[in-house]
Design an enzyme around this catalytic site. Structure first.
Site, mmCIF file in Angstrom:
data_model
loop_
_atom_site.group_PDB
_atom_site.id
_atom_site.type_symbol
_atom_site.label_atom_id
_atom_site.label_comp_id
_atom_site.label_asym_id
_atom_site.label_seq_id
_atom_site.Cartn_x
_atom_site.Cartn_y
_atom_site.Cartn_z
ATOM 1 C CB VAL A 1 -14.958 42.209 -0.689
ATOM 2 C CG1 VAL A 1 -14.931 41.100 0.378
ATOM 3 C CG2 VAL A 1 -15.745 43.411 -0.162
ATOM 4 C CE LYS A 2 -8.192 46.706 -2.340
ATOM 5 N NZ LYS A 2 -7.687 45.496 -1.675
#
Lengths: 309, 309
Positions: free
Chosen positions: B104-105
């Site tokens: 998901v960074k």
């Protein structure tokens, strides 16, 4: 979209925006109760509560401001129902002709950034049709990946006439840990700022500003001053006003001589104004949206007076 | 969760994971047709298609691998229905006892990182109840904000016995633009790596590795070697194998002497294997999941042989 943002700022004489970052604890109890009565104490109930809270604040403030900045994390924490509330909020703000800056801080390698750009700013192709996933006007983007992580956003911006604000110097206390590190006698944030200016040169609006903006926190006014000169044609989104400590007088150097070039964001200070000692005498939980309107008027006054000085 | 990851890697002799990053163009036409017949060429139809595609690949490969890494951007581009497919994928993988690393960074200032941490790893409190929004086991996190942007993730990891992988050196061609900049004769990625090691020291698993991992791209093996020594107790998630150009022989230095310490990810190379010339003779669109299984076996062989050499 940058032209529309500049137009609206000029027309309303209001270089400010409201950060729609609802915590459940900000939502007055009568709104929570109504939502929980229908949906129970569930993700759906919480999502309904923050949506009704947002709607009331938008209705109370939309004529005073050019734009809003919903922070997607505050919705994402409530899972799918929360993201439905995010989408409803985006759509409702657009109905009210507000410009929507999705504060999503996405960013990845090229093919993945392309998917984020599609989902938030563009249209995804499905068979012979195409659809907008979230449809904000601008989003915030993280620069850590460099040019090929940014380019897909630029491509979609060009196509859709939308924009991005790239993180340059963030408002939090430890932002300096990496962002202030000196590289050949220049801090990293300045090197990122130079890149933002270069990326933006290819995507100029007719208003004289680029579709590619920058995020520079209100809490670092000296760096704001430096970055204003590093990125003369870059619109600067300035978070951290109010609750995080930024004041109007600190922010004049984020603006250009034309009085433009920056838009200042306040979240908690506006949406939870009714909890602030400044407003508790005049407003109560029931009139929370009126308190927000008053906080917008006060913020506008603070910033416009600082700019006139 | 890091202990479980290490256990599963040992038991399966398989330090690899499958990146579930479905593009609609990867989904075989018979699956697309079936989904569109029910839902039309809509976001819902696309979401159903990628979910059925994922499910078939998971069913074909789950006994060979310890973990999967769904890339949320690929789902987010299909709006709410896409994110529902992401959630279904996460839940289904957990049913199959796969460890789920949500790619998901995310990352933001403290209060906002806290909301992301809650949504993806923790539980959000609503009245007297609490709920998981997405419930991954690990997520990837962007370090640009520094310590106070990371700390809320650490807090939730401690509470939930879950983990994060922090971006240190990404696999894309322009990652060096900022990440390789020299600061007092050390590149930024090494300074980030030192921080990751320090953050991780406070959150050690009984397996000898920390709950705080790092992302280091397969495409930069020399830097992988340096970072292995900078972060001896940090598990390294290595993207970029296969389609992005990384090979098993390049990756030995990402591992410690114990043969552990890294997990290599392949996305397109596995999930779209049936389109790869290597597999087209033996597999067709109908047997796409079998092609994925074969690609997993081949990848495992490539990496294990390199490690044994």
């Amino acid at each position: 979209m940058i032209n529309k943002l500049v137009d609206k700022i000029k027309k309303l004489n209001s270089p400010i925006l409201v950060g729609l970052d609802p915590m459940l604890s900000y939502v007055p109890s009568h709104i929570q109760k109504k939502a929980f009565d229908v949906y129970g104490e569930t993700l759906e109930g919480a999502a309904e509560a923050i949506w009704q809270f947002n709607k009331a604040i938008i209705d109370a403030c939309y004529d005073l401001i050019p734009a809003v900045k919903p922070q997607i994390a505050m919705y994402e924490q409530f899972g799918i129902p929360g993201l439905e509330a995010f989408k409803k909020t985006v759509d409702y703000c657009k109905e009210k002709d507000l410009i929507v800056i999705g504060d999503v801080k996405r960013g990845d390698i090229g093919s993945t950034s392309a998917a984020y750009a599609t989902g938030h700013l563009g249209r995804v192709i499905i068979g012979n049709k195409s659809y907008s996933g979230f449809n904000e006007d601008f989003i915030t983007v993280n620069p850590y990946f460099g040019t090929d992580g940014i380019k897909p956003f630029l491509d979609v911006c060009k196509e859709e006439k939308k924009g991005i604000f790239i993180l340059v110097k963030t408002s939090n206390p430890s932002s300096g840990e990496f962002q202030d590190r000196m590289i050949n006698s220049k801090p990293l944030y300045e090197i990122v700022g130079e890149k933002v200016a270069a990326w933006g040169d290819e995507l100029m609006g007719s208003c004289g500003y680029s579709y590619v903006g920058a995020v520079v926190g209100a809490t670092y006014p000296e760096m704001g001053n430096i970055l204003r000169h590093t990125m003369p044609k870059t619109f600067i989104l300035v978070p951290g006003y109010g609750a995080q400590g930024g004041k109007g007088a600190d922010l004049v150097h984020y603006f250009n001589q034309d009085g433009l070039g920056a838009i200042v964001s306040s979240s908690r200070g506006i949406i939870a104004a009714y909890k602030n000692a400044v407003y508790t005498e005049k407003f109560d939980e029931e009139s929370f949206a009126d308190a927000s309107r008053q906080a917008v008027l006060d913020m506008k006054k603070d910033i416009m007076e600082a700019l006139e000085d």
